[in-house]
Design an enzyme around this catalytic site. Structure first.
Site, PDB file in Angstrom:
ATOM      1  N   LYS A 135       0.825  -1.202   0.000  1.00 35.81           N
ATOM      2  CA  LYS A 135       0.000   0.000   0.000  1.00 35.81           C
ATOM      3  C   LYS A 135       0.864   1.259   0.000  1.00 35.81           C
ATOM      4  CE  LYS A 135      -4.011   1.752   2.636  1.00 35.81           C
ATOM      5  NZ  LYS A 135      -4.889   1.436   3.777  1.00 35.81           N
TER       6      LYS A 135
ATOM      7  N   SER B   4      -9.499   0.906   2.780  1.00 32.26           N
ATOM      8  CA  SER B   4      -8.730   1.745   1.887  1.00 32.26           C
ATOM      9  C   SER B   4      -7.570   1.036   1.194  1.00 32.26           C
ATOM     10  CB  SER B   4      -8.175   2.944   2.671  1.00 32.26           C
ATOM     11  OG  SER B   4      -7.308   2.515   3.706  1.00 32.26           O
TER      12      SER B   4
ATOM     13  N   SER C  44      -9.814  -1.253   6.972  1.00 34.72           N
ATOM     14  CA  SER C  44      -9.199  -1.055   5.662  1.00 34.72           C
ATOM     15  C   SER C  44      -8.324  -2.190   5.165  1.00 34.72           C
ATOM     16  CB  SER C  44      -8.396   0.247   5.654  1.00 34.72           C
ATOM     17  OG  SER C  44      -9.264   1.356   5.680  1.00 34.72           O
TER      18      SER C  44
END
Length: 473
Positions: A80, A155, A179
Site C-alpha cells: 500500500k 482503503s 481497511s
C-alpha cells in the site's frame, strides 16, 4: 508445478529456497502481471522493475552460494502506497503528496527486506486511506477483479485487488476502521488486522494514529501467518508498540480446533445482515464445528456507544493531521474525503479525551459480553453483498452515506477496541462477489485466530478461487 502466478506466498518462498524456481523468474512473472493487469483494477501506483529484478538476481546468487535467504527469500511483494521507503515517492493516494519523497523507510518494510522479500512497488489506496470502498477521486476507484463495476474495497484497495488477481502473492495494508478487512472480503482474500501495538507504525503515513494498524493481505491464512511472524514485534522508534513475545505464527497451524470455543454474538452483527450473508456465516460455522470447535451464542454491549466513541477518535485525529492542508489546499481533497474529516474540527477536546479514557473499560465490556469465556468471536466482515461502485458514489449524499456505513458496520468498532481480527473468504453472494467472516480475538490472540482460519481453509477452497480473466497472460 503450478504456474508461477498461481503459487501462494509460502509456496513461492519454499520453492525458491528449494531451488525449484528462481526468484528472478517469479519476479519477472509478477512484474509482467502488475504492468498488464494492474491498470485494469487501478491497483498499482508505482513499479520498480529494474530494482526488483536486480534484487531477485542477488537472492538467486546468495542461494547458489548456500547462504540463508530468509523465510521470505526472493518472494516478490508490493504494498500500500502509504508505507515509506527512503528515496521513493509515496503519495498516500493524494494529490497533496503526489511528489512526496520520504527520507526514512517503514519498519515493516525493513523487516520484510531483512526476511529476504522483494519490494516491486506501491499499490493503490483510497485518498489518505479514507474510503472503505476504494474510492479515489484522483487516481480512480479501486475495481474488483471479480467484476469491474464493483469496488475492490478500501482503503487498501490495491492490496486486495493485486493479491486476488494473482499479481503478487502478498501485500501489506493498513486498517483504521476495516481497511485491511474490507478489501480482503470484497476481493476474496485473507486479511489480518493485528492487535493494536503488535506491528510497528514507524514510517507509515498515519490516518488516525491511535486506531491505525498494519497487516498482511494474502491468499491463505498460512501466508498471512508467515508475514506476521516477520513484521510483528516491538520497535524502539514506535512507542506504541507493545512488548509481545516474538512468535512463529505459522507453527501453530494444526488444522485441529478441538478444545476451542467460538462465540457468535446475537443482535447487532446479525440483525442487520442480509439473508444470504447469514446463510454463508452459518455454513462457515458448520465447517469450524467439523474441525472440532464448540460454538456458543452471546450478546453485545451498546454498539451505538462504541461506534460513536470510535468516530470521535478517528475524526479528531484525522482533522488534527489534515488541518494545515485543509486550510491551504482544500480543493485538492476529494469531496467525499473532505466531508469525512471536517466533523473532527467541531468536536471539543474534552470529547476526544473522554473517548480515549473510556477505551479500556469499553473493550473489557465488549470482551465480557461478546466473547464471554470463548476463545474468539465469529461475525460477518461485511453484513451485505459487495455494493457496486455506483451505489457508493452516485445519488443523494444521504443514500451514499448509508451505503458506505453498511460496509463498515461490522469492522469499525474493532479498531477502537484494539483487538485482532482475521477476515476469511467463505463463499459468494448472488451478484457473484465474494463474502467473508471475521474472527475477533483477545489482545495478542492472533495465534488462535490463525489456527481457526487455517483449519477452515483446509476444509474449503474459497481462498483458492481465481477471478475471471486473471489466468495466464
Amino acid at each position: 508445478m503450478s504456474a508461477l502466478h498461481d503459487l501462494g506466498l509460502v509456496e513461492t518462498a519454499d520453492a525458491i529456497a528449494q531451488g525449484a524456481i528462481t526468484s528472478e523468474a517469479a519476479t519477472a512473472s509478477a512484474l509482467h502481471r502488475l504492468e498488464a493487469l494492474g491498470p485494469r483494477y487501478h491497483a498499482v501506483m508505482l513499479i520498480d522493475r529494474d530494482g526488483a529484478l536486480e534484487a531477485a538476481r542477488a537472492v538467486d546468487l546468495a542461494r547458489a552460494r548456500g547462504e540463508d535467504i530468509g523465510p521470505l527469500g526472493g518472494v516478490p511483494l508490493a504494498h500500500k502506497d502509504l508505507l515509506y521507503r527512503a528515496g521513493r515517492v509515496c503519495t498516500g493516494g493524494s494529490l497533496i503528496r503526489k511528489d512526496f519523497v520520504p527520507d526514512v523507510t517503514a519498519s515493516v518494510l525493513e523487516r520484510l527486506d531483512g526476511a529476504g522479500a522483494l519490494d516491486l512497488g506501491t499499490l493503490h489506496l483510497a485518498e489518505f486511506a479514507l474510503s472503505p470502498t476504494g474510492f479515489n477521486a484522483h487516481y480512480g476507484h479501486g475495481r474488483s477483479p471479480w467484476n469491474l463495476d464493483y469496488g475492490s474495497g478500501g482503503s487498501s484497495s490495491g492490496s486486495g485487488a493485486a493479491v486476488a488477481a494473482r499479481l503478487v502473492s502478498g501485500a501489506l495494508g493498513s486498517d483504521t476502521g476495516g481497511s485491511i478487512r474490507h478489501p480482503s472480503a470484497m476481493c476474496g482474500v485473507t486479511g489480518l488486522k493485528p492487535t493494536n501495538g503488535l506491528v510497528p507504525l514507524y514510517g507509515a503515513m498515519p490516518m488516525a494514529p491511535s486506531l491505525d494498524t498494519i497487516g498482511p493481505l494474502t491468499r491463505s491464512v498460512r501466508d498471512a501467518a508467515r508475514m506476521l511472524s516477520v513484521i510483528a514485534g516491538p520497535d524502539v522508534r514506535d512507542a506504541t508498540t507493545l512488548a509481545a513475545p516474538e512468535r512463529d505464527y505459522e507453527s501453530g497451524l494444526s488444522g485441529d480446533l478441538k478444545g476451542l470455543t467460538i462465540a457468535v454474538p446475537q443482535g447487532y452483527y446479525r440483525t442487520t445482515a442480509d439473508g444470504e450473508i447469514l446463510a454463508l456465516m452459518d455454513d462457515s460455522l458448520k465447517v469450524l464445528k467439523e474441525a472440532g470447535a464448540k460454538v456458543v451464542e452471546t450478546t453485545v454491549p451498546d454498539m451505538a456507544l462504541i461506534n460513536a466513541l470510535m468516530q470521535v477518535v478517528m475524526t479528531c485525529e484525522a482533522a488534527t493531521l489534515h488541518r494545515q492542508w485543509l486550510e491551504e489546499r482544500p480543493g485538492d481533497y476529494g469531496a467525499q474525503v473532505r466531508a469525512r474529516i471536517l466533523p473532527g474540527f467541531a468536536l471539543p477536546a474534552t470529547r476526544y479525551v473522554e473517548a480515549l479514557m473510556m477505551r479500556a473499560k469499553v473493550a473489557e465490556d465488549w470482551l465480557h459480553r461478546a466473547m464471554g469465556g470463548a476463545d474468539m468471536v465469529h461475525i460477518p466482515t461485511l453484513p451485505i453483498a459487495v455494493p457496486s461502485i455506483a451505489e457508493t458514489t452516485q445519488g443523494a449524499p444521504e443514500d451514499v452515506a448509508v451505503a458506505i456505513a453498511r460496509v463498515t458496520h461490522c469492522t469499525r468498532a474493532i479498531n477502537y477496541l484494539g483487538l485482532p481480527s482475521l477476515s476469511v473468504p467463505c463463499g459468494f453472494t448472488a451478484n457473484g462477489l465474494p463474502a467473508a467472516f471475521q474472527l475477533v480475538g483477545r489482545p495478542f490472540g492472533e495465534p488462535v485466530l490463525l489456527r481457526a482460519g487455517d483449519a477452515y481453509q483446509r476444509r474449503t477452497d474459497f481462498h483458492l478461487r481465481v477471478p475471471p480473466d486473471c489466468g495466464p497472460i
